[in-house]
Scaffold this active site. Sequence first.
Site, PDB file in Angstrom:
ATOM      1  N   LYS A 102       0.847  -1.192   0.000  1.00 31.70           N
ATOM      2  CA  LYS A 102       0.000   0.000   0.000  1.00 31.70           C
ATOM      3  C   LYS A 102       0.887   1.247   0.000  1.00 31.70           C
ATOM      4  O   LYS A 102       2.081   1.167   0.217  1.00 31.70           O
ATOM      5  CB  LYS A 102      -0.908   0.011   1.244  1.00 31.70           C
ATOM      6  CG  LYS A 102      -1.999  -1.054   1.153  1.00 31.70           C
ATOM      7  CD  LYS A 102      -2.951  -1.056   2.343  1.00 31.70           C
ATOM      8  CE  LYS A 102      -3.552   0.252   2.712  1.00 31.70           C
ATOM      9  NZ  LYS A 102      -4.226   0.965   1.627  1.00 31.70           N
ATOM     10  N   GLY A 103       0.254   2.385  -0.289  1.00 34.92           N
ATOM     11  CA  GLY A 103       0.976   3.646  -0.174  1.00 34.92           C
ATOM     12  C   GLY A 103       1.141   4.427  -1.455  1.00 34.92           C
ATOM     13  O   GLY A 103       1.700   5.523  -1.444  1.00 34.92           O
ATOM     14  N   GLU A 111      -2.897   4.871   7.246  1.00 35.91           N
ATOM     15  CA  GLU A 111      -3.630   3.649   6.884  1.00 35.91           C
ATOM     16  C   GLU A 111      -3.183   2.483   7.758  1.00 35.91           C
ATOM     17  O   GLU A 111      -4.001   1.689   8.213  1.00 35.91           O
ATOM     18  CB  GLU A 111      -3.391   3.306   5.417  1.00 35.91           C
ATOM     19  CG  GLU A 111      -4.085   4.252   4.461  1.00 35.91           C
ATOM     20  CD  GLU A 111      -3.745   4.001   3.006  1.00 35.91           C
ATOM     21  OE1 GLU A 111      -4.522   4.434   2.153  1.00 35.91           O
ATOM     22  OE2 GLU A 111      -2.711   3.371   2.720  1.00 35.91           O
TER      23      GLU A 111
HETATM   24  C1  A5P Z   1      -3.153   4.945  -0.408  1.00 41.06           C
HETATM   25  O1  A5P Z   1      -2.014   5.367   0.264  1.00 41.06           O
HETATM   26  C2  A5P Z   1      -2.965   3.553  -0.921  1.00 41.06           C
HETATM   27  O2  A5P Z   1      -2.524   2.652   0.028  1.00 41.06           O
HETATM   28  C3  A5P Z   1      -4.247   3.074  -1.583  1.00 41.06           C
HETATM   29  O3  A5P Z   1      -4.966   2.246  -0.735  1.00 41.06           O
HETATM   30  C4  A5P Z   1      -3.888   2.370  -2.809  1.00 41.06           C
HETATM   31  O4  A5P Z   1      -3.000   3.172  -3.548  1.00 41.06           O
HETATM   32  C5  A5P Z   1      -5.094   2.003  -3.658  1.00 41.06           C
HETATM   33  O5  A5P Z   1      -5.546   3.093  -4.389  1.00 41.06           O
HETATM   34  P1  A5P Z   1      -6.668   2.995  -5.489  1.00 41.06           P
HETATM   35  O6  A5P Z   1      -7.888   2.485  -4.808  1.00 41.06           O
HETATM   36  O7  A5P Z   1      -6.813   4.423  -5.950  1.00 41.06           O
HETATM   37  O8  A5P Z   1      -6.192   2.097  -6.579  1.00 41.06           O
END
Ligand code: A5P
Length: 231
Positions: A102-103, A111
């Site tokens: 994630k990230g 998160e």
């Molecule tokens: C945010 O920091 C991320 O961990 C998101 O959970 C991850 O990038 C998923 O993003 P989308 O739902 O926009 O694909």
Amino acid sequence: VGIPESDPVAAMKERAALYAATLVQDGMLVGLGSGSTAALLVRALAERARSGLRFTGIPTSEATARLAASLNLQLATLDDHPRIDLTIDGADEVDPALNLIKGRGGALLREKIVASAADQLAIMVDETKLVGQLGSHAPLPVEVVPFGWLGTRMALEALGCRAERRMAGDQPYITDGGHYVLDCHFGPLSEPEAIASRIKALTGVVDHGLFLAMATTVVVGRPDRVEILSR
Ligand code: A5P
């Protein structure tokens, strides 16, 4: 929630988010993730709230907090409720053991804190996020303290990656916590646990985007259905 079916990935995200919204039960404390799939979830939950569902959301980013507030959702923080029932969030990659990267949206630290506070972590992804090994498509985001970040980058690169500081236009991207993000290109990670602990041990690192053994459920949006993976 108004996603054009001409965008297949967006349609799969929407399918996953609509299903994930049904996991929320009356009276729950719910961590609200960040990113485009989480935004669809928040909109779906606002729809359920209009039909009478009562719950309190704990946002994982300022962006999610703004969206949820604009939809009149009831919100709180972990200072009000250090333990919560369920967190629902997106992810960038999911492996067969339901480990995550994630990230990409830059919200990984909050998160991870909100996910760690929850009894259950449900993840929503479109099927393109499923991988055999983490790191196959996505770099690993690592949140670092700006002070001395060049030295932290060298220490990360000594672990076997190329680390790029994330930018927002011509300025460094700054997280909600006031940190930089270094996107670390390791390639496929055969031993994610080992790399996670080596990264976490570095001075200057706040946290990384490996969420190992945390997800309890993964809702996968497929072209024609959702698939539920559980640990
Ligand atoms: C945010 O920091 C991320 O961990 C998101 O959970 C991850 O990038 C998923 O993003 P989308 O739902 O926009 O694909």
